[in-house]
Design a protein around this motif. Sequence first.
Motif: not given
Length: 444
Positions: A196-200, A193-194, A189-190, A323, A321
Amino acid sequence: MSCYLITNARLVNEGQRTESDVLIENGRIAKIAASIDAPANAQVIDAEGKFLLPGMIDDQVHFREPGLTEKADVTSESRAAVAGGITSFMDMPNVKPPTIDNDALAAKLAMAKGRTMANYGFYLGATNDNIEAIKGVDVRLAPAIKIFMGASTGKMLVDNEAALEAIFEHAPLPILTHCEDTPMIEANAARAREQYGDDVPMSEHPVIRSREACYASSSKAIALARRHDARLHILHITTADELDQFSAGPMADKRITAEACVHHLFFTEADYAARGTLIKCNPAIKSAADRAALLKAVGDDVIDVLATDHAPHLLEEKNNSYFKAPAGLPLVQHALVSLLDHVNDGHFTLEQLVQKSAHNVADRFDIAERGYIREGYWADLVVVDMNGRSVVDDEPVLAKCGWTPFAGHTFRSRVVSTFVSGQLAFHEGKLSQGCIGEALAYDR
């Protein structure tokens, strides 16, 4: 109680098909014979051309009560269950408050009494610090001990090595495990996030909750079970890799058993593009090759139990979104017809479906006088039309959340009638009034 006579049924039970009539009196199966004269007080249901099966016993549901009843409750979800041919359910302990001792089990059983259309049972949940409650569980109150060996809410994640060893050593009931490795998932998950940011994108879900995370956890559970000779049942297997850890053959010969769920047998990762968070679940739906391996494992008797993991959330929660959207799907209403489609496609037989959705569940959890069509047993039965159609969009969604991941689909069979403890709970598209399920009893 009412008296029913089911005539001209194509009965599927204990590996056999027979042309039979079945008489139901006082909640139980009074007689099975080639021809039965109808008692004067009997309601006759002609099942000509249709199959009569033991009702499905769903060993994995989240009906959200107590504490999460904005999503679901035992009344609403049991209505959906019986409409789908599920006559008994066993509910998970991750509610509010969690079901982690005898008092909580008793309270949950009292809560359900008189309020559910299906028969019901409740698991005791494990935590890192409730080993004494597990040792002292009243084996008459629960079918098994549930361990979340993967991410869960609140205090239900069991990640302490000493706690796991103690549970596997001392559990007086079968152990069920949700197997995913949390540290591996958090690392994945980390990385997402790295990138895509919050737009996974949802396509990352089976990457984040990876096959490696599933295998690491399920292999650990199996090693613990073998070390302590524990009775272990691993829930919702999703990968071809994990299947190599299980043996083929009759369940009676196994201490360690495996389960597949209806959504992992139906959807693949290709469906994320159209259905998005509506099919976000834990463990994740994975590849078409994994689905094919699971279907083959059912037919090869490597998979022992078929279930749902019905876990509803509100649509506004799912429409978020990656997460923020919770994991879980409402499934009980269409579970059986989805499995019957696999029978129609030749992946496994109707006899195997009955074995893994009724007989094996009753045997694995010592459920008394249910799961089989036998004289003297409770009449938990379902009549299905293998040549019928279930157009999902033409039917009301009975789960409280009001949506289904199967929207837009037409199944090639339909549930005609469902009997719960001798009561006609559902017939020709309509729920019956006044059907009340019984608490499951355990033959221990």
